[in-house]
Design a protein around this motif. Sequence first.
Motif, PDB file in Angstrom:
ATOM      1  N   SER A 291       3.180  -3.940   6.804  1.00 12.01           N
ATOM      2  CA  SER A 291       2.194  -3.486   5.819  1.00 12.01           C
ATOM      3  C   SER A 291       1.385  -4.647   5.255  1.00 12.01           C
ATOM      4  O   SER A 291       0.463  -4.442   4.461  1.00 12.01           O
ATOM      5  N   ALA A 292       1.721  -5.885   5.636  1.00  9.98           N
ATOM      6  CA  ALA A 292       1.104  -7.088   5.066  1.00  9.98           C
ATOM      7  C   ALA A 292      -0.431  -7.087   5.106  1.00  9.98           C
ATOM      8  O   ALA A 292      -1.075  -7.520   4.137  1.00  9.98           O
ATOM      9  N   PRO A 293      -1.059  -6.596   6.185  1.00 15.97           N
ATOM     10  CA  PRO A 293      -2.538  -6.611   6.196  1.00 15.97           C
ATOM     11  C   PRO A 293      -3.159  -5.642   5.186  1.00 15.97           C
ATOM     12  O   PRO A 293      -4.364  -5.722   4.931  1.00 15.97           O
ATOM     13  N   PHE A 294      -2.369  -4.752   4.610  1.00 16.95           N
ATOM     14  CA  PHE A 294      -2.915  -3.695   3.772  1.00 16.95           C
ATOM     15  C   PHE A 294      -2.487  -3.762   2.306  1.00 16.95           C
ATOM     16  O   PHE A 294      -3.137  -3.183   1.446  1.00 16.95           O
ATOM     17  N   MET A 295      -1.378  -4.442   2.019  1.00 20.94           N
ATOM     18  CA  MET A 295      -0.912  -4.559   0.627  1.00 20.94           C
ATOM     19  C   MET A 295       0.129  -5.654   0.543  1.00 20.94           C
ATOM     20  O   MET A 295       0.755  -6.018   1.555  1.00 20.94           O
ATOM     21  N   ASP A 296       0.310  -6.183  -0.673  1.00 18.67           N
ATOM     22  CA  ASP A 296       1.355  -7.202  -0.835  1.00 18.67           C
ATOM     23  C   ASP A 296       2.711  -6.516  -1.021  1.00 18.67           C
ATOM     24  O   ASP A 296       2.801  -5.304  -1.245  1.00 18.67           O
ATOM     25  N   GLU A 297       3.766  -7.312  -0.954  1.00 19.04           N
ATOM     26  CA  GLU A 297       5.121  -6.779  -1.005  1.00 19.04           C
ATOM     27  C   GLU A 297       5.420  -6.116  -2.340  1.00 19.04           C
ATOM     28  O   GLU A 297       6.139  -5.099  -2.398  1.00 19.04           O
ATOM     29  N   GLN A 298       4.869  -6.657  -3.430  1.00 17.60           N
ATOM     30  CA  GLN A 298       5.132  -6.094  -4.752  1.00 17.60           C
ATOM     31  C   GLN A 298       4.598  -4.663  -4.858  1.00 17.60           C
ATOM     32  O   GLN A 298       5.273  -3.776  -5.379  1.00 17.60           O
ATOM     33  N   LEU A 299       3.380  -4.442  -4.369  1.00 16.16           N
ATOM     34  CA  LEU A 299       2.798  -3.104  -4.417  1.00 16.16           C
ATOM     35  C   LEU A 299       3.590  -2.152  -3.527  1.00 16.16           C
ATOM     36  O   LEU A 299       3.854  -1.001  -3.895  1.00 16.16           O
ATOM     37  N   PHE A 300       3.985  -2.634  -2.376  1.00 17.13           N
ATOM     38  CA  PHE A 300       4.781  -1.833  -1.437  1.00 17.13           C
ATOM     39  C   PHE A 300       6.066  -1.349  -2.110  1.00 17.13           C
ATOM     40  O   PHE A 300       6.405  -0.167  -2.052  1.00 17.13           O
ATOM     41  N   GLN A 301       6.775  -2.258  -2.762  1.00 18.81           N
ATOM     42  CA  GLN A 301       8.032  -1.914  -3.417  1.00 18.81           C
ATOM     43  C   GLN A 301       7.810  -0.992  -4.613  1.00 18.81           C
ATOM     44  O   GLN A 301       8.629  -0.106  -4.896  1.00 18.81           O
ATOM     45  N   SER A 302       6.695  -1.192  -5.326  1.00 21.89           N
ATOM     46  CA  SER A 302       6.391  -0.353  -6.497  1.00 21.89           C
ATOM     47  C   SER A 302       6.168   1.098  -6.077  1.00 21.89           C
ATOM     48  O   SER A 302       6.624   2.028  -6.749  1.00 21.89           O
ATOM     49  N   ILE A 303       5.462   1.292  -4.977  1.00 27.26           N
ATOM     50  CA  ILE A 303       5.215   2.647  -4.471  1.00 27.26           C
ATOM     51  C   ILE A 303       6.533   3.339  -4.144  1.00 27.26           C
ATOM     52  O   ILE A 303       6.766   4.486  -4.536  1.00 27.26           O
ATOM     53  N   HIS A 304       7.384   2.623  -3.454  1.00 30.06           N
ATOM     54  CA  HIS A 304       8.670   3.209  -3.070  1.00 30.06           C
ATOM     55  C   HIS A 304       9.539   3.484  -4.304  1.00 30.06           C
ATOM     56  O   HIS A 304      10.211   4.527  -4.378  1.00 30.06           O
ATOM     57  N   HIS A 305       9.515   2.575  -5.260  1.00 30.03           N
ATOM     58  CA  HIS A 305      10.322   2.730  -6.477  1.00 30.03           C
ATOM     59  C   HIS A 305       9.889   3.969  -7.261  1.00 30.03           C
ATOM     60  O   HIS A 305      10.725   4.765  -7.712  1.00 30.03           O
ATOM     61  N   ILE A 306       8.585   4.157  -7.407  1.00 30.46           N
ATOM     62  CA  ILE A 306       8.066   5.303  -8.167  1.00 30.46           C
ATOM     63  C   ILE A 306       8.357   6.610  -7.437  1.00 30.46           C
ATOM     64  O   ILE A 306       8.720   7.615  -8.059  1.00 30.46           O
ATOM     65  N   SER A 307       8.215   6.608  -6.112  1.00 34.84           N
ATOM     66  CA  SER A 307       8.520   7.800  -5.327  1.00 34.84           C
ATOM     67  C   SER A 307       9.975   8.206  -5.535  1.00 34.84           C
ATOM     68  O   SER A 307      10.287   9.387  -5.719  1.00 34.84           O
ATOM     69  N   LYS A 308      10.849   7.216  -5.542  1.00 35.75           N
ATOM     70  CA  LYS A 308      12.272   7.492  -5.724  1.00 35.75           C
ATOM     71  C   LYS A 308      12.573   7.941  -7.148  1.00 35.75           C
ATOM     72  O   LYS A 308      13.361   8.870  -7.382  1.00 35.75           O
ATOM     73  N   GLU A 309      11.922   7.305  -8.101  1.00 39.10           N
ATOM     74  CA  GLU A 309      12.141   7.646  -9.514  1.00 39.10           C
ATOM     75  C   GLU A 309      11.687   9.065  -9.826  1.00 39.10           C
ATOM     76  O   GLU A 309      12.388   9.824 -10.521  1.00 39.10           O
ATOM     77  N   LEU A 310      10.534   9.437  -9.294  1.00 39.27           N
ATOM     78  CA  LEU A 310       9.976  10.771  -9.547  1.00 39.27           C
ATOM     79  C   LEU A 310      10.540  11.824  -8.584  1.00 39.27           C
ATOM     80  O   LEU A 310      10.292  13.019  -8.777  1.00 39.27           O
ATOM     81  N   LYS A 311      11.240  11.360  -7.581  1.00 33.97           N
ATOM     82  CA  LYS A 311      11.768  12.246  -6.544  1.00 33.97           C
ATOM     83  C   LYS A 311      10.666  13.109  -5.938  1.00 33.97           C
ATOM     84  O   LYS A 311      10.766  14.336  -5.851  1.00 33.97           O
ATOM     85  N   THR A 312       9.620  12.435  -5.529  1.00 26.90           N
ATOM     86  CA  THR A 312       8.470  13.150  -4.974  1.00 26.90           C
ATOM     87  C   THR A 312       7.767  12.327  -3.913  1.00 26.90           C
ATOM     88  O   THR A 312       7.836  11.087  -3.922  1.00 26.90           O
ATOM     89  N   MET A 313       7.106  13.036  -2.998  1.00 29.49           N
ATOM     90  CA  MET A 313       6.234  12.413  -2.002  1.00 29.49           C
ATOM     91  C   MET A 313       4.783  12.817  -2.272  1.00 29.49           C
ATOM     92  O   MET A 313       3.913  12.549  -1.448  1.00 29.49           O
ATOM     93  N   ARG A 314       4.547  13.451  -3.401  1.00 26.98           N
ATOM     94  CA  ARG A 314       3.183  13.868  -3.741  1.00 26.98           C
ATOM     95  C   ARG A 314       2.355  12.637  -4.095  1.00 26.98           C
ATOM     96  O   ARG A 314       2.669  11.899  -5.031  1.00 26.98           O
ATOM     97  N   LEU A 315       1.289  12.445  -3.338  1.00 32.60           N
ATOM     98  CA  LEU A 315       0.464  11.250  -3.507  1.00 32.60           C
ATOM     99  C   LEU A 315      -0.150  11.183  -4.902  1.00 32.60           C
ATOM    100  O   LEU A 315      -0.202  10.113  -5.523  1.00 32.60           O
ATOM    101  N   ARG A 316      -0.605  12.319  -5.400  1.00 32.69           N
ATOM    102  CA  ARG A 316      -1.273  12.350  -6.703  1.00 32.69           C
ATOM    103  C   ARG A 316      -0.342  11.905  -7.825  1.00 32.69           C
ATOM    104  O   ARG A 316      -0.748  11.166  -8.732  1.00 32.69           O
ATOM    105  N   ASP A 317       0.920  12.350  -7.765  1.00 28.30           N
ATOM    106  CA  ASP A 317       1.880  11.977  -8.804  1.00 28.30           C
ATOM    107  C   ASP A 317       2.139  10.473  -8.813  1.00 28.30           C
ATOM    108  O   ASP A 317       2.259   9.846  -9.870  1.00 28.30           O
ATOM    109  N   ILE A 318       2.249   9.891  -7.606  1.00 25.57           N
ATOM    110  CA  ILE A 318       2.485   8.445  -7.508  1.00 25.57           C
ATOM    111  C   ILE A 318       1.244   7.674  -7.943  1.00 25.57           C
ATOM    112  O   ILE A 318       1.333   6.661  -8.630  1.00 25.57           O
ATOM    113  N   LYS A 319       0.072   8.177  -7.570  1.00 27.25           N
ATOM    114  CA  LYS A 319      -1.191   7.536  -7.918  1.00 27.25           C
ATOM    115  C   LYS A 319      -1.381   7.475  -9.438  1.00 27.25           C
ATOM    116  O   LYS A 319      -1.887   6.473  -9.979  1.00 27.25           O
ATOM    117  N   GLU A 320      -0.968   8.524 -10.137  1.00 26.65           N
ATOM    118  CA  GLU A 320      -1.098   8.543 -11.599  1.00 26.65           C
ATOM    119  C   GLU A 320      -0.263   7.460 -12.251  1.00 26.65           C
ATOM    120  O   GLU A 320      -0.647   6.886 -13.271  1.00 26.65           O
TER     121      GLU A 320
END
Length: 341
Positions: A291-320
Amino acid sequence: MRFDEVVLAIMKAVDGQRTVSSPYHLIKGKKSGQTIQDIGYFGLHPYFAVLPKLDKQDYLASIDRLQAQGYLIPDDNSVQLHHSAFDLEIPPTPLNGWKYRGNENRFFARLSLVIQTMSNFMQGQKRFDPVVTDETVQAWTKAYLKRVDFRSPAVQEAFKNQLETSLAMAKTTEAHKDILVERLSGYGVGGLTWDQLAMQHGILPIDVKIAAVEAMHAWLDVIEGMEYPLLAGMLEGIIQQSALTESAKRTQNLSERGFSLKQIAELRQLKTSTIEDHFVEMAMNDPAFSSAPFMDEQLFQSIHHISKELKTMRLRDIKERLPEASYFQIRLALAMKGGVI
């Protein structure tokens, strides 16, 4: 499986995160970015393209049945299941839609024509109306029959033995196998229609169709073992050799040559969003994808962390929760994590 169980299995995986029509597109094998990524996000590989010609009315009838039984709660915006749906055990299935992608129909068409031809020639009947009218299938079958010397009694006997032995090895029910056999035509015998089979087996026509696909996938899995050379010779172009769609493979080739996402879109004269879909598909299927050409590692981990925290794969919820991330970056990160919440 019954067709309603296929629909329910998909709905249980995407509960609350996709619209009620999403299983319909997946079962038909729609190659949109959303459908392809859902396969990886929710582990829906078995059900992709299992009924490419699925009629919308048959699907809506299934929705009505699931609602009438109390498993599905009416909701125009998303799939909402009653808790009883999660308690309902879905039977195991040999379906492998992502591997065959509807090509089992082409295999069966070839098989039908081969059997009809051999059957008639064995009875001295050289003129008959082919059960398959598709000229591409007819041309392929004609070349195959010539290649294997189908007029030879030894070849005919070997073909019959391989047919019976391999089908007996298929890990599916005898009723499912009967449905396949009853679809075949031979000398003086016509294959049964879906409606005739449904009446004979006491189930819905749509259930007969899904049973036939289950039987085909189980059977093809046996044939692929190459212990049945006459049948294995009919697998040309049937099994998907790459996990990627054809268009995604072309994008992957350009990416490996060093072209950027934007450059690929320009070269292929496609929308940037389409090429993004391809990269998501590549991320979903290639463990070595970076994923390096598209985002840094911190953003990558943040996306995964929020998805897990919210228990969702809904893009809009993570984007908010993470406005600095683009929808493409979110999709890419989730695809690389294999859709695990």
